[in-house]
Structure formats: C-alpha cells, structure tokens
Scaffold this active site. Structure first.
Site, PDB file in Angstrom:
ATOM      1  N   ASP A 475      52.569  92.776 145.620  1.00  0.00           N
ATOM      2  CA  ASP A 475      52.138  93.954 144.862  1.00  0.00           C
ATOM      3  C   ASP A 475      53.348  94.633 144.209  1.00  0.00           C
ATOM      4  O   ASP A 475      54.505  94.419 144.616  1.00  0.00           O
ATOM      5  CB  ASP A 475      51.456  94.912 145.848  1.00  0.00           C
ATOM      6  CG  ASP A 475      50.458  95.847 145.187  1.00  0.00           C
ATOM      7  OD1 ASP A 475      50.450  95.930 143.951  1.00  0.00           O
ATOM      8  OD2 ASP A 475      49.700  96.503 145.932  1.00  0.00           O
ATOM      9  N   ASP A 545      42.129  97.283 140.216  1.00  0.00           N
ATOM     10  CA  ASP A 545      41.690  97.997 141.415  1.00  0.00           C
ATOM     11  C   ASP A 545      40.261  98.491 141.254  1.00  0.00           C
ATOM     12  O   ASP A 545      39.670  99.001 142.202  1.00  0.00           O
ATOM     13  CB  ASP A 545      42.611  99.191 141.698  1.00  0.00           C
ATOM     14  CG  ASP A 545      43.847  98.755 142.471  1.00  0.00           C
ATOM     15  OD1 ASP A 545      43.860  97.621 142.978  1.00  0.00           O
ATOM     16  OD2 ASP A 545      44.798  99.548 142.556  1.00  0.00           O
TER      17      ASP A 545
HETATM   18  C1  DGJ Z   1      47.499  98.367 144.880  1.00  0.00           C
HETATM   19  C2  DGJ Z   1      46.652  97.134 144.893  1.00  0.00           C
HETATM   20  O1  DGJ Z   1      46.140  96.883 143.622  1.00  0.00           O
HETATM   21  C3  DGJ Z   1      45.550  97.291 145.924  1.00  0.00           C
HETATM   22  O2  DGJ Z   1      44.720  96.166 145.897  1.00  0.00           O
HETATM   23  C4  DGJ Z   1      46.154  97.494 147.279  1.00  0.00           C
HETATM   24  O3  DGJ Z   1      46.842  96.347 147.676  1.00  0.00           O
HETATM   25  C5  DGJ Z   1      47.086  98.691 147.256  1.00  0.00           C
HETATM   26  N1  DGJ Z   1      48.048  98.595 146.204  1.00  0.00           N
HETATM   27  C6  DGJ Z   1      47.796  98.840 148.566  1.00  0.00           C
HETATM   28  O4  DGJ Z   1      48.714  99.828 148.545  1.00  0.00           O
END
Ligand code: DGJ
Length: 726
Positions: A475, A545
C-alpha cells in the site's frame, strides 16, 4: 516490420494494422510524417510537402529559422531554438540554460528490445526495435529514440535514452518519452479524472487551440489524473473513429498533453512531469525515460482496448501469474478495520474456508502499536499483544484450514509516532527547518537514501521469511509534500521523486526474486497508483477503496479501457456500503466483482445468513469463468455513465466458443419491459446458445439479445453464451 527507405529517407514501422512514419529533412531534422492505418508502400516523404510549400525556401534560408522550426512536425521537439510549442527536452548546463538542438545522426534496427535500466517495461520475444540517434554537438548530448513493436500486436512502445557525452554535468529539466504530431483534423481528447474512492472517471473534451494536459505532481500516478490520454476523431465511438492513445509505464509524476498550434496541427506527448524535476546527468552518464505505450485504432475504443489488453497480458504482466488461477481471497479491512486479534482473523478464515474462499489477507494493524492510523508505520515487527502466539502460529493455523495467507504492508512510509522516527527523523522526506506536513498522520520515507532502501527491504523480507506468506498487499497512502532530502546534494533535490519511484521498482523487483511465488497486489489508498509500471510487478492492483457495486461499475469501466479485467482488484463488501451507504443485492455485488480479481472484504461471520449462503456458488461461478475473464476480449456495450439507467459488457473467449454477458439495471424505469442489447465479437456465421435457446450470431450482433428488465434498482444478471458445435 521496421524499415529505413534510403531513397525516401523515411523510417516506417509497421504493425499488423498500423504504420508509423518518420523522415529526415535537410539531413538534419527528424520529423514525423504519418501515424494511422497501415500503408502499403514507402513513397511517403511527399506528405511533408504541405508544410514545405511554405518552408522550402525558408529551410535553406536561415534568416527565417524560427518560422521553419515552429511549423515543423518535429519527432522529438526541443526548446529554445525557435519551435515555441511544447518541447520534449529541456537541458541546462552548469553555466546556465542552453537551448537544445538535436540533429539526426544515425539509426539501428535490432531484433529484440533493450531493457530500460531500473524501469519496468514491456518484454517478450518476436520484437523489433528501431533506435534513432539524435545529437546536440554543442551540449555534447545524445538522445536515442526507441520504437519497439511485438509481432501480432498494434502497439508501439516508445522511450528515449539521454546520454551526456561531454565532460561537464548537464541538468535535465524536462525529458519526455514520446511525442507524435497528429495533423489537422477535428479531434477530441479523453482523459481519466477522479479523487479518492472516485477514481478514473472518463472525461471527453474538444481539442481547442492551445495546451491541454493531464498530470500528476504527487509522486504517484494519482487518483486525480491518470497517465493515459486518447486523442480521438470527433464523435468517435466504441466501434468507429480514429483513436490515438498513450499510456505510461511509470508510477510517479507524469504529464500528457495535446497542443493545437497556430496552424491547427496537434502535438501529442507524454513523459515524466517536468514540474519539480531536475536530473543531474554527470559526464558519461545516461538517463532512461520510462516507456510510453502508444496505440492507434481505426475503429473506435473497443479496438484500442483490445490492443492494450493483449499487450499487457502478453508482454507486461509476470508470466507466472497472468493466466493462472488466483486464490479467491477474503480481506479483513472493511470487516474489522484495526480492531482485530488472532482469534478474529482465524474465525473469519475458518468461516470463509467453509464457503470455498481460498486465502485470508490480514490488512493494516498487525504491527508495532498500530490500533489506528496514527502510529507505527516503519515499525515492521509483529504486535504480539494483538496476535498472541505470533505471526507464524496464525499463518500455520490458517494454512491448516487449507487456506493461503496474505499480509498488508505500507513500506514507503514512516509515522512520526514510531520507534523508527525516534531513531531516524531525518529518514523522512522533509525540508530542513520546516515541519513536514502529514497526510493520514504519516510522512514519506526518503528512498533516495540507500540505507533506507535496505531497511525497507529487510523489514518486509524478514516478515515474509518468518512464515508461509504467499501474498503481499503493498500500500502507499499519501502524496509527496515538503520535498527535500537531507542526504542529496543541493543540485540533486529535483531527483527525489523519480528516485523514489525507481527505489519502489527496485524493492519490488528484489522481493519477487527472493520470493518468486509471491502474489503481489499493489494499492495506493485504493487506486492512486494503478498504472502499467505497477502492473509489471503485481499482476493485480487494488482498484478503489470504493467497494460499492454501483460506483464500481464506473470505476471498473474506465479502468478496463486499458487494463485487462484480470488485474482489477475487486471485492464483494458488506452493506450499507461503507463509502456511500448504498444497499445493493449480494448477487449484484458478486457479479460486478467478477469483472475483476474477485474476492471478499467483510466479516463473513457477521453478514446476513442469506448472503453468506450465496458465497459458495459465487466462488464456484467465478472459478468456472475465471479463464474466460482473464484471457477473453472485453467489449463495452452500454455505459450507465452515459445512459443513467443500465450498464452492459461482454467478455468473449479468444476462440469465440463462449462468452459472458453482464447486464446491470442501475435504476429501474417504469413501463420499460425489456431491452435489446447488441452483442459483439461472436463468430459471424456461428450459432450460439443462451439459457437453452439457440440464436444466430449475426442476429445477436445486429438485431440484439432481448433482456427482460428486472424488478427494482441495482439488479444484475450474468448470461453464459456458448457456441453450438457444427
Ligand atoms: C488503503 C487501502 O486502499 C485499503 O484497502 C486498506 O488497506 C487501508 N489503506 C489500510 O490502511
């Protein structure tokens, strides 16, 4: 096939359906002549006469040099010498700024494709590359323009390698990778814009006079704008019209622009964003500009899409994953956020395994003291208060259910509240004397420092060495601000963001070498780094997300403009949806997530029983159609972004023996009982069966297939279409 016609002085790059032509004028200037539908011959230099009418006198009359250069369709335009349009390269010497004037020097046509050092790029056999060398003898600068074509694909891969052949440093203020002159037709341009949870919405505008661009200066390819631009003939549709598209194999700052000049010609280019960029090129050094994939289609966006999809599947995504079965995963993020322990994770895994789910991914919150997003990035040691018994025990327990285990990292970051920051505050990107601005309570690690790269590598690798971890979600949750490094010299501060991107590539490359079986999924606050650069390392990327099925229709439609469905991270989540509060049927969520990597992101122990009971059959359906989804041709039939009511797409296998059709009624309309959708891509003279009824392919494609409109909003149907053997 690539040729140089000595008599015409032209280079001609042919793919199956396209030709790209350049010429040399005055034995000096490399100019663009043609890009479009495949041409049979090489008598093409005459196409420049249109410009030459005005210029034939001028170009030997240096009393009017600027009028000449400012009109010339330069293949790699330079700055400061009389072409006042946007350039591809700007260079300064230590004694100040110099204009750049590149003259044609030599060429080479090679079988194969040289690598771009430190950068991801397309690869494979049966490829030819044209290298054209341009020189500026005053600056002692050489530019090698590269054009590669793979047999059987219409894309042209472009890049530029800059060499400093002198004995003093040169400062590259701007180095773009590709440029093409699109002539004078009336065009429109398509770009993708968005925001967090609203990535890549299609935007289409008329090309007016002047400069129109998309760019990122956030250090990542970004949610806001995408490293993609398509210039299309006015009114081009999915099936008709000219399309010229560029997509950047790069994950950092980019720019792409179309510039309509005073004469109506249109210059289209792409490369690293010059904003904030300055690369010191020492004597004898080289700089590689990342690859641009350039695609032309004479029949609309569908054909552009299939060229990109085929190219990325065959020549960019790791061979070991591209067509192989990926485990159906369940990720705990939306299920638990930070609130979990080893028991909760195991319970989710246990319940999920009963329904055919194959991998548990433990997301953010398992390390340091991370119980919310305020701490611990950089402290990559397991929080044993949360995961009692340690990581290995949990992984073994999950494995004992017959499930694989995956884990989340955000390796490029540091929390000011962390052990790491206490020890190394100077490891954060910052400007001396200024308090660096935080985003999501975190700072970016300074990956221009070798010791930081090594720390990051060891942090991730040592966790992977501890247990049987087969998947990593990598990430990256903030853009760059306060850009400065306490290690780099003053005249190298403009290198920080490009160095960061190179370091991420190095880290992911090394990781895959040490753990070759690893399934890597890149992610950046959802889809802020969804680009071909990342795709080279990770065969799937978390798309957004926003997991709401209806929002996903739009996001996945535009993502699939260039990227195959097999790379689009898509999960079924719980309702009301956490981002938009919408309630959609579980069946619809499942069907829409199947136009992607397909997985779940919820606490399976807590969802309604009737939803849970559908999981096993959804997993089974996905597995059945997975080979088709991964390898088939994708066609957009209707877009609810345009019609506001329904969405429709189709995936047809390469051998045309089967297809699936997805119809989603987003908003129900009164007194509209059924709808005809025209299928695409079937074998013209064949017969196909849908729901037990036989149809002629040409009837389905021209007359259409009748879909009875379902009752209610947010309803999805998936139809399997099977060719009847003759
Ligand atoms: C951002 C990601 O897009 C989410 O899926 C998740 O992993 C969060 N970060 C966790 O902090």
């Amino acid at each position: 096939m690539i040729i140089f016609d000595e008599k015409e002085k032209i280079f001609k790059i042919d793919t199956e359906n396209t030709s790209y032509v350049m010429g040399v004028i005055d034995e000096k200037y490399l100019v663009h002549i043609y890009y479009g539908k495949k041409l049979s011959g090489t008598h093409l230099a005459y196409l420049l006469d249109m410009d030459k009418e005005e210029l034939s006198e001028i170009h030997i009359n240096y009393g009017e040099k600027s009028s000449f250069l400012d009109r010339l369709p330069m293949e790699y335009p330079t700055s400061g010498m009389g072409d006042f349009r946007q350039s591809c390269i700007e260079v300064a010497q230590d004694i100040g700024k110099y204009g750049v004037e590149l003259y044609y020097d030599s060429y080479e046509i090679i079988d194969g494709k040289p690598e771009l050092e430190g950068l991801p790029s397309t690869f494979g056999d049966d490829v030819q590359t044209l290298c054209i060398n341009l020189k500026d003898d005053i600056l002692k600068l050489e530019v090698e323009l590269r054009y590669s074509v793979f047999a059987g694909n219409d894309a042209v891969m472009r890049s530029a390698v800059i060499s400093n052949c002198g004995d003093k440093p040169l400062y590259l203020d701007k180095v773009l990778s590709a440029c093409v002159e699109l002539g004078y037709g009336q065009n429109e341009y398509i770009t993708l814009h968005g925001s967090w949870a609203r990535e890549r919405r299609i935007d289409r505008q008329r090309v007016g006079f002047g400069y129109h661009s998309v760019e990122s200066s956030r250090g990542i390819s970004s949610h806001q704008e995408h490293p993609f631009m398509a210039v299309v003939s006015e009114g081009a549709t999915q099936e008709t019209g000219d399309v010229y598209a560029m997509n950047f194999v790069y994950s950092g700052n980019f720019v792409s622009f179309i510039e309509k000049s005073q004469f109506g010609s249109q210059r289209f280019a792409m490369g690293i964003n010059p904003r904030g960029f300055c690369w010191k090129l020492g004597a004898g050094e080289k700089f590689a500009a990342p690859e641009v994939v350039m695609v032309y289609s004479d029949s609309g966006l569908d054909k552009m899409t299939s060229t990109f999809h085929d190219l990325y599947r065959e020549h960019l995504i790791r061979k070991s994953w591209v067509y192989s079965k990926r485990p159906v995963l369940i990720n705990n993020w939306e299920g638990t956020y930070f609130d979990f322990d080893e028991k909760k994770i195991f319970d989710i895994a246990k319940e999920a395994s009963k329904h055919g789910i194959e991998m548990l991914v433990m997301d953010d919150g398992w390390f340091g003291k991370r119980n919310d997003d305020r701490t611990s990035l950089g402290d990559w040691f397991v929080n044993e208060e949360k995961l009692k018994g340690g990581l290995k025990k949990l992984v073994d327990n999950v494995n004992s259910l017959g499930m694989k285990f995956g884990i989340w990292f955000e390796p490029e970051m540091i929390s000011p509240e962390s052990e790491l920051y206490k020890k190394h505050p100077d490891w954060a990107v910052h400007i001396e004397g200024r308090e660096p601005g935080q985003v999501r309570n975190q700072l970016v690690l300074d990956l221009s420092r070798r010791e930081v790269i090594e720390y990051v590598y060891e942090s991730v690798a040592s966790i992977l060495r501890q247990a049987n971890i087969e998947y990593v979600k990598w990430d990256m949750n903030r853009p760059f601000t306060d850009i400065g490094s306490s290690e780099l010299d003053a005249d190298r501060q403009g290198e920080i963001m490009h160095r960061h991107t190179l370091a991420v590539y190095e880290l992911q490359g090394r990781l895959l070498k040490e753990f070759p079986y690893l399934l890597l999924e890149n992610c950046s606050s959802g889809g802020a780094r969804f680009d071909p650069g990342m795709l080279y390392f990770s065969p799937q990327i978390w798309c957004s997300d926003d997991t709401d099925a209806i929002e996903r229709l739009a996001i996945q439609e535009s993502t699939a403009l260039m990227y195959p469905l097999s790379v689009i991270g898509a999960h079924v989540s719980d309702c009301p949806n956490h981002t938009v509060g919408r309630v959609t049927p579980f069946k619809t969520r499942g069907i829409i997530a199947m136009a992607g990597t397909f997985g779940y992101e919820l606490d399976v122990t807590k969802i309604p029983e009737e939803d849970r009971d559908m999981i096993a059959s959804q997993v089974e359906t996905y597995k059945k159609y997975c080979p088709l989804i991964q390898s088939g041709d994708y066609y957009r039939i209707a877009s609810y972004q345009n019609n506001h009511y329904f969405d429709c797409y189709e995936i047809v296998s390469k051998d045309k023996k089967e297809a699936i059709l997805v119809f989603v009624q987003v908003i129900a309309q009164p007194n509209m009982h059924s709808i005809r959708v025209k299928l695409k891509g079937l074998e013209n003279e064949a017969k196909y069966k849908i729901n037990g009824t036989e149809y002629d392919a040409d009837a389905l494609m021209n007359g259409g297939f009748i879909i009875k409109r379902p009752w209610g909003d947010f309803q999805a149907e998936l139809f399997h279409i099977e060719k009847i053997n003759d």
